[in-house]
Design an enzyme around this catalytic site. Structure first.
Site, PDB file in Angstrom:
ATOM      1  N   GLY A  16       4.227   4.048  -7.050  1.00 42.03           N
ATOM      2  CA  GLY A  16       3.535   3.485  -5.885  1.00 42.03           C
ATOM      3  C   GLY A  16       4.255   3.847  -4.601  1.00 42.03           C
ATOM      4  O   GLY A  16       4.389   3.028  -3.686  1.00 42.03           O
ATOM      5  N   ALA A  17       4.693   5.117  -4.524  1.00 43.17           N
ATOM      6  CA  ALA A  17       5.482   5.556  -3.362  1.00 43.17           C
ATOM      7  C   ALA A  17       4.601   6.022  -2.207  1.00 43.17           C
ATOM      8  O   ALA A  17       5.118   6.423  -1.170  1.00 43.17           O
ATOM      9  CB  ALA A  17       6.435   6.678  -3.783  1.00 43.17           C
TER      10      ALA A  17
ATOM     11  N   PRO B  93       9.070 -10.663  -3.839  1.00 42.03           N
ATOM     12  CA  PRO B  93       8.796 -11.055  -2.456  1.00 42.03           C
ATOM     13  C   PRO B  93       7.649 -12.049  -2.332  1.00 42.03           C
ATOM     14  O   PRO B  93       6.771 -12.124  -3.183  1.00 42.03           O
ATOM     15  CB  PRO B  93       8.385  -9.725  -1.785  1.00 42.03           C
ATOM     16  CG  PRO B  93       8.549  -8.655  -2.805  1.00 42.03           C
ATOM     17  CD  PRO B  93       8.557  -9.310  -4.142  1.00 42.03           C
TER      18      PRO B  93
ATOM     19  N   GLU C  15      -0.546  -2.477   2.724  1.00 43.20           N
ATOM     20  CA  GLU C  15      -1.986  -2.316   2.456  1.00 43.20           C
ATOM     21  C   GLU C  15      -2.472  -3.293   1.380  1.00 43.20           C
ATOM     22  O   GLU C  15      -3.637  -3.264   0.978  1.00 43.20           O
ATOM     23  CB  GLU C  15      -2.261  -0.865   2.038  1.00 43.20           C
ATOM     24  CG  GLU C  15      -1.999   0.121   3.167  1.00 43.20           C
ATOM     25  CD  GLU C  15      -2.039   1.576   2.721  1.00 43.20           C
ATOM     26  OE1 GLU C  15      -2.626   1.872   1.663  1.00 43.20           O
ATOM     27  OE2 GLU C  15      -1.472   2.411   3.448  1.00 43.20           O
ATOM     28  N   PHE C  16      -1.531  -4.124   0.897  1.00 45.25           N
ATOM     29  CA  PHE C  16      -1.808  -5.029  -0.224  1.00 45.25           C
ATOM     30  C   PHE C  16      -3.092  -5.851  -0.042  1.00 45.25           C
ATOM     31  O   PHE C  16      -3.946  -5.898  -0.933  1.00 45.25           O
ATOM     32  CB  PHE C  16      -0.593  -5.954  -0.400  1.00 45.25           C
ATOM     33  CG  PHE C  16      -0.716  -6.984  -1.471  1.00 45.25           C
ATOM     34  CD1 PHE C  16      -0.434  -6.681  -2.795  1.00 45.25           C
ATOM     35  CD2 PHE C  16      -1.103  -8.292  -1.168  1.00 45.25           C
ATOM     36  CE1 PHE C  16      -0.534  -7.648  -3.791  1.00 45.25           C
ATOM     37  CE2 PHE C  16      -1.211  -9.254  -2.154  1.00 45.25           C
ATOM     38  CZ  PHE C  16      -0.919  -8.933  -3.464  1.00 45.25           C
TER      39      PHE C  16
ATOM     40  N   GLY D 124       3.347   1.255   1.624  1.00 44.80           N
ATOM     41  CA  GLY D 124       4.031  -0.037   1.588  1.00 44.80           C
ATOM     42  C   GLY D 124       5.455  -0.041   1.049  1.00 44.80           C
ATOM     43  O   GLY D 124       6.305   0.755   1.464  1.00 44.80           O
TER      44      GLY D 124
ATOM     45  N   TYR E 241      -3.930 -12.462 -10.805  1.00 40.10           N
ATOM     46  CA  TYR E 241      -2.805 -11.741 -10.190  1.00 40.10           C
ATOM     47  C   TYR E 241      -1.497 -12.458 -10.526  1.00 40.10           C
ATOM     48  O   TYR E 241      -0.513 -11.813 -10.922  1.00 40.10           O
ATOM     49  CB  TYR E 241      -2.986 -11.646  -8.665  1.00 40.10           C
ATOM     50  CG  TYR E 241      -1.813 -10.984  -7.989  1.00 40.10           C
ATOM     51  CD1 TYR E 241      -1.546  -9.627  -8.165  1.00 40.10           C
ATOM     52  CD2 TYR E 241      -0.928 -11.719  -7.197  1.00 40.10           C
ATOM     53  CE1 TYR E 241      -0.445  -9.022  -7.568  1.00 40.10           C
ATOM     54  CE2 TYR E 241       0.166 -11.122  -6.589  1.00 40.10           C
ATOM     55  CZ  TYR E 241       0.411  -9.771  -6.775  1.00 40.10           C
ATOM     56  OH  TYR E 241       1.507  -9.174  -6.183  1.00 40.10           O
TER      57      TYR E 241
HETATM   58  P1  NDP Z   1       0.293  -1.243  -1.130  1.00 41.50           P
HETATM   59  O1  NDP Z   1      -1.144  -1.403  -1.428  1.00 41.50           O
HETATM   60  O2  NDP Z   1       0.711  -0.958   0.268  1.00 41.50           O
HETATM   61  O3  NDP Z   1       0.925  -0.144  -2.108  1.00 41.50           O
HETATM   62  C1  NDP Z   1       0.617  -0.123  -3.466  1.00 41.50           C
HETATM   63  C2  NDP Z   1       1.136   1.157  -4.093  1.00 41.50           C
HETATM   64  O4  NDP Z   1       0.872   1.106  -5.498  1.00 41.50           O
HETATM   65  C3  NDP Z   1       0.457   2.395  -3.545  1.00 41.50           C
HETATM   66  O5  NDP Z   1       1.440   3.380  -3.345  1.00 41.50           O
HETATM   67  C4  NDP Z   1      -0.500   2.813  -4.635  1.00 41.50           C
HETATM   68  O6  NDP Z   1      -0.598   4.243  -4.666  1.00 41.50           O
HETATM   69  C5  NDP Z   1       0.263   2.339  -5.883  1.00 41.50           C
HETATM   70  N1  NDP Z   1      -0.628   2.158  -7.016  1.00 41.50           N
HETATM   71  C6  NDP Z   1      -1.589   1.225  -7.169  1.00 41.50           C
HETATM   72  N2  NDP Z   1      -2.223   1.405  -8.328  1.00 41.50           N
HETATM   73  C7  NDP Z   1      -1.646   2.486  -8.924  1.00 41.50           C
HETATM   74  C8  NDP Z   1      -1.873   3.182 -10.130  1.00 41.50           C
HETATM   75  N3  NDP Z   1      -2.834   2.797 -10.976  1.00 41.50           N
HETATM   76  N4  NDP Z   1      -1.098   4.244 -10.425  1.00 41.50           N
HETATM   77  C9  NDP Z   1      -0.131   4.644  -9.578  1.00 41.50           C
HETATM   78  N5  NDP Z   1       0.141   4.020  -8.416  1.00 41.50           N
HETATM   79  C10 NDP Z   1      -0.619   2.969  -8.092  1.00 41.50           C
HETATM   80  O7  NDP Z   1       0.975  -2.615  -1.642  1.00 41.50           O
HETATM   81  P2  NDP Z   1       2.494  -3.133  -1.620  1.00 41.50           P
HETATM   82  O8  NDP Z   1       3.422  -2.081  -1.177  1.00 41.50           O
HETATM   83  O9  NDP Z   1       2.500  -4.436  -0.935  1.00 41.50           O
HETATM   84  O10 NDP Z   1       2.671  -3.437  -3.181  1.00 41.50           O
HETATM   85  C11 NDP Z   1       3.695  -2.878  -3.969  1.00 41.50           C
HETATM   86  C12 NDP Z   1       4.093  -3.874  -5.030  1.00 41.50           C
HETATM   87  O11 NDP Z   1       4.617  -5.034  -4.408  1.00 41.50           O
HETATM   88  C13 NDP Z   1       2.965  -4.362  -5.937  1.00 41.50           C
HETATM   89  O12 NDP Z   1       3.450  -4.439  -7.262  1.00 41.50           O
HETATM   90  C14 NDP Z   1       2.656  -5.752  -5.399  1.00 41.50           C
HETATM   91  O13 NDP Z   1       2.112  -6.581  -6.390  1.00 41.50           O
HETATM   92  C15 NDP Z   1       4.040  -6.188  -4.988  1.00 41.50           C
HETATM   93  N6  NDP Z   1       4.106  -7.281  -4.035  1.00 41.50           N
HETATM   94  C16 NDP Z   1       3.479  -7.188  -2.818  1.00 41.50           C
HETATM   95  C17 NDP Z   1       3.568  -8.236  -1.926  1.00 41.50           C
HETATM   96  C18 NDP Z   1       2.847  -8.231  -0.608  1.00 41.50           C
HETATM   97  O14 NDP Z   1       2.661  -9.322  -0.038  1.00 41.50           O
HETATM   98  N7  NDP Z   1       2.464  -7.085  -0.078  1.00 41.50           N
HETATM   99  C19 NDP Z   1       4.354  -9.423  -2.241  1.00 41.50           C
HETATM  100  C20 NDP Z   1       4.962  -9.418  -3.536  1.00 41.50           C
HETATM  101  C21 NDP Z   1       4.847  -8.368  -4.389  1.00 41.50           C
HETATM  102  P3  NDP Z   1      -1.940   5.093  -4.919  1.00 41.50           P
HETATM  103  O15 NDP Z   1      -3.094   4.239  -4.497  1.00 41.50           O
HETATM  104  O16 NDP Z   1      -1.741   6.322  -4.080  1.00 41.50           O
HETATM  105  O17 NDP Z   1      -1.900   5.389  -6.377  1.00 41.50           O
HETATM  106  C1  8X3 Z   2       1.952 -10.901  -3.272  1.00 43.32           C
HETATM  107  C2  8X3 Z   2       2.363 -12.189  -2.672  1.00 43.32           C
HETATM  108  O1  8X3 Z   2       1.668 -14.619  -2.544  1.00 43.32           O
HETATM  109  O2  8X3 Z   2       0.231 -12.943  -1.467  1.00 43.32           O
HETATM  110  O3  8X3 Z   2       2.532 -10.769  -4.521  1.00 43.32           O
HETATM  111  O4  8X3 Z   2       0.289 -13.162  -3.856  1.00 43.32           O
HETATM  112  S1  8X3 Z   2       1.078 -13.282  -2.652  1.00 43.32           S
END
Ligand code: NDP
Ligand code: 8X3
Length: 257
Positions: A12-13, A186, A192-193, A16, A156
């Site tokens: 997921g590089a 976190p 983009e979450f 985010g 989720y």
């Molecule tokens: P983003 O949506 O910004 O990034 C998500 C990344 O995951 C993208 O690079 C996307 O790449 C990749 N991804 C998603 N599905 C796939 C797949 N099937 N195969 C390969 N890559 C995949 O979100 P975040 O950076 O916020 O999320 C990263 C992690 O952090 C997640 O696990 C999320 O649950 C966790 N998290 C996020 C929080 C938040 O509030 N944002 C809080 C706590 C945890 P691409 O689409 O190019 O494949």
């Molecule tokens: C993402 C944090 O609390 O929005 O893991 O689900 S929350």
């Protein structure tokens, strides 16, 4: 622990937290393998990392849900990139928000397949090499949603509870092998979450972070780097990282605008 020259695979590089982790590791002298489905995004990141930090990255395009693609992708690594020292299991997502009785199967399938099975697919392909070499570090990106449950987010939260269980179980399974297992969990991070969660509704996504200062992806990357750079006898097993304005999954202090 010295991470200069170490190979760090970040799933997921392309956005985010994953993009921030890859950049932070490169800035510290590690060599990133950038994994995502959107190849143009990880190629652009590889260029930025080269320009800003003088570090070469390797890009690897696959969907973590596709076990064969994961195995083939990792088996195809050139010799110079095959000894992965650090695995950041970050790829993940939330889809949809609402009560289980109204939930969409497609959303649930995507979350479970990505956050749980995808993490397992990559881990299973990478960790045996670490065990063979007698060293390594798996850092899972969990969530406050792996410690608490909030209404509308049951599935989720269930996937992130599964990640928490996998972190603890893997730490036990890998005891004595030289491979450490950590999770960074976190609270709300503006990436983009939420746009992904709300199927592209940017206005609704912005509302999630209104009236308080959320974490940035760089804040999380900083915590991940902290875990990775502890001395070899130290393991940060779980780190919960919240915005100062967030006290639980339910409690966020929002100021009037
Ligand atoms: P983003 O949506 O910004 O990034 C998500 C990344 O995951 C993208 O690079 C996307 O790449 C990749 N991804 C998603 N599905 C796939 C797949 N099937 N195969 C390969 N890559 C995949 O979100 P975040 O950076 O916020 O999320 C990263 C992690 O952090 C997640 O696990 C999320 O649950 C966790 N998290 C996020 C929080 C938040 O509030 N944002 C809080 C706590 C945890 P691409 O689409 O190019 O494949
Ligand atoms: C993402 C944090 O609390 O929005 O893991 O689900 S929350």
């Amino acid at each position: 622990m010295e991470i200069r020259g170490k190979i760090v695979l970040v799933t997921g590089a392309s956005a985010g937290i994953g993009a921030a982790c890859a950049t932070a590791f490169a800035a510290a002298g590690a060599r990133p393998i950038l994994v995502a489905r959107r190849l143009e995004r990880i190629e652009a990141l590889a260029n930025r990392i080269r320009e800003d930090h003088g570090v070469e990255s390797l890009t690897l395009q696959f969907d973590v849900r596709d076990r064969e693609a994961v195995e083939e992708g990792l088996a195809s690594l050139p010799e110079a990139w095959s000894s992965i020292g650090i695995l950041v299991n970050n790829a993940g997502l939330a889809r949809g928000f609402g009560p289980v009785q109204e939930g969409e199967h497609a959303d649930w399938d995507e979350m479970i397949a990505t956050n749980v099975q995808g993490l397992l697919n990559v881990t299973r392909a990478v960790v045996p090499g670490m065990v063979e070499r007698g060293e390594g570090h798996v850092i899972n990106i969990g969530s406050i949603a792996g410690h608490e449950v909030y209404p509308g987010g049951a599935v989720y939260c269930a996937t992130k509870h599964a990640v928490a269980a996998l972190t603890r179980g893997m730490d036990m399974d890998l005891l004595g092998t030289g491979v450490r297992v950590s999770s960074v969990d976190p609270g709300m991070v503006e990436t983009e979450f939420s746009v992904v969660r709300f199927h592209g509704d940017e206005e609704r996504a912005r509302g999630v972070y209104r009236g308080f200062t959320p974490l940035t992806a760089d804040d999380v990357a900083d915590a991940v780097l902290y875990c990775a750079t502890r001395p070899p006898h130290v393991n940060v097993r779980e780190m919960i990282l919240l915005p100062a304005d967030q006290a639980s999954a339910h409690h966020v202090f929002r100021r009037e605008e």
